[in-house]
Design a protein around this motif. Structure first.
Motif, short mmCIF file in Angstrom:
data_model
loop_
_atom_site.label_atom_id
_atom_site.label_comp_id
_atom_site.label_asym_id
_atom_site.label_seq_id
_atom_site.Cartn_x
_atom_site.Cartn_y
_atom_site.Cartn_z
N GLU A 326 -7.82 -9.50 7.08
CA GLU A 326 -8.00 -9.50 8.53
C GLU A 326 -8.31 -10.91 9.01
O GLU A 326 -9.06 -11.64 8.35
N GLN A 416 -3.15 -14.58 18.91
CA GLN A 416 -2.87 -13.15 18.91
C GLN A 416 -2.81 -12.56 17.50
O GLN A 416 -2.60 -11.37 17.33
N THR A 417 -3.00 -13.38 16.50
CA THR A 417 -2.91 -12.91 15.11
C THR A 417 -4.04 -11.93 14.78
O THR A 417 -5.20 -12.18 15.09
N ARG A 418 -3.65 -10.84 14.13
CA ARG A 418 -4.62 -9.82 13.72
C ARG A 418 -4.83 -9.83 12.20
O ARG A 418 -5.94 -9.61 11.72
N ARG A 419 -3.73 -10.05 11.47
CA ARG A 419 -3.81 -10.09 10.02
C ARG A 419 -3.14 -11.37 9.53
O ARG A 419 -2.14 -11.80 10.09
#
Length: 426
Positions: A326, A416-419
């Motif tokens: 994450e 905007q990166t989540r993983r």
């Protein structure tokens, strides 16, 4: 309502955001007109692009006049271009269809850069995807050919893949919007038109829901293809050596012929040749098989694979280790060239390893424009030997990492990166 379905699909597939600027490919046909009207009505920033291929005489000019009037009515900026498509096709020995495709998409990319659009939206819908699936099935294909049209291909997006042609026509009738019809679409001279006008109606007599069912099947096969490709990457790593393919390791695989196909087909070997190579595994050594750029030699314990430059390694001299986690503010992004870091959700197509090829391009990290891999390696003062040994990690057809050198900006980690996923050379 069709509008809500399309907006939901745009968000689910992350085609673009509300802040994006969209260049809409506008032919004047029902599909492209519906796409423009929906995006404009929903408040997206749009510009339109129209190609006049001059293949249908007055009808081509009629389409351009219609498109101009439509864009003037809604104050949508319009870009137009004229092509001598027939001459282009003759010069390059292409079919008219392929020539028009090359001209269209090359110009769309140019206009996108000039007007600062984030994406190019084209109006392929669910029925087009079903037709593509059937066309590939008739011609003969693997799993990939049965997955239909993808919603995203680099800067090309297709927001209408969630709806069918009938829904598009009903929407235009409901809002009182006219459109033009390409008369060639009403003739069954082309294979795709035969499928649309003859085959699909016959299939609908058997099952009225056949289009929807085929679209769902195509979607499921896309998921199967992802798993299949992941398994093939692992299988290749088990059987490939720097010289070629270990016969003993290959024959231990559950489907050795499929593994052999996935290795040799991208190298230019056709199905019949690969069948011959497979049969040679049970025969005497010494047989040779040749494609345009490669040759395979049946040795005692291996299938030796050699390219035109015999010094070029067949398998990479490294392994890639993957770590996914994450993305949080305390995640430290590496600066080591032997480690690549990507937004995991942007790696939305199967990953493959290969040597770079002439004509390859990528978007170097921190840049916006494309750069030829050959130019990048020259700028880095790579010797010919070093160039021949440069490997790339690809996401579908796009280069994600010039391994050991630089990642592609399209897969970067952003706000905007989540993983996040790391690949390390070991």
């Amino acid at each position: 309502m069709l509008e809500r379905k399309i907006v939901r699909y745009i968000n689910e597939e992350r085609l673009f955001s509300r802040e994006s600027k969209i260049l809409v490919a506008l032919s004047g046909g029902a599909d492209s007109v519906a796409l423009l009207r929906v995006l404009h009505a929903e408040g997206y920033r749009c510009e339109a692009a129209h190609c006049n291929f001059h293949l249908r005489g007055e009808e081509s000019d009629r389409d351009e006049r219609f498109v101009r009037q439509l864009c003037e009515r809604y104050a949508i900026p319009l870009h137009t271009v004229d092509f001598d498509t027939s001459q282009y096709a003759r010069q390059r020995r292409l079919s008219i269809e392929m020539a028009a495709r090359e001209l269209r998409y090359e110009w769309f990319r140019k206009v996108r850069e000039e007007c600062g659009a984030d994406v190019i939206a084209v109006a392929h819908h669910r029925d087009d995807s079903v037709e593509t699936m059937l066309l590939n099935l008739i011609r003969g294909t693997g799993i990939a050919g049965l997955t239909g049209i993808k919603p995203v291909n680099e800067a090309i997006v297709r927001p209408l893949l969630c709806v069918g042609r009938d829904e598009v026509i009903d929407y235009l009738h409901r809002i009182g919007q006219k459109y033009v019809t390409d008369s060639t679409n009403l003739k069954d001279e082309y294979v795709r038109n035969k499928i649309r006008l003859n085959l699909l109606p016959l299939m609908q007599e058997i099952n009225p829901s056949v289009k929807r069912n085929l679209a769902e099947t195509s979607k499921r096969l896309g998921e199967v293809a992802t798993i299949y490709n992941m398994c093939m990457v692992k299988a290749k790593s088990r059987v490939m050596t720097p010289e070629g393919i270990s016969i003993a390791a290959l024959l231990k695989e559950p489907c050795p012929k499929a593994v052999l196909f996935e290795i040799l087909h991208p190298m230019g070997f056709n199905t019949a040749q690969i069948g011959d190579v497979y049969r040679s595994l049970y025969g005497q050594s010494g047989k040779r098989f040749v494609s345009e750029k490669w040759r395979v030699i049946r040795d005692r314990d291996s299938l030796l694979v050699e390219g035109n430059a015999e010094s070029v390694p067949f398998a990479p001299p490294f392994r890639l280790e993957k770590e996914e986690r994450e993305y949080t503010p305390d995640v430290e992004l590496p600066r080591d060239k032997r480690v690549a870091c990507f937004d995991a959700d942007k790696l939305n197509e199967p990953l493959t390893l290969r040597l770079w090829r002439t004509g390859d391009t990528f978007v170097p990290f921190g840049m916006k424009g494309r750069k030829k891999v050959s130019d990048y390696l020259t700028d880095r003062k790579f010797s010919l030997s070093q160039k021949e040994r440069q490997w790339v990690l690809c996401c579908g057809e796009r280069i994600a990492w010039l391994i050991g050198e630089r990642t592609d900006n399209r897969f970067r980690v952003d706000e905007q990166t989540r993983r996040v996923v790391f690949y390390r050379m070991v």
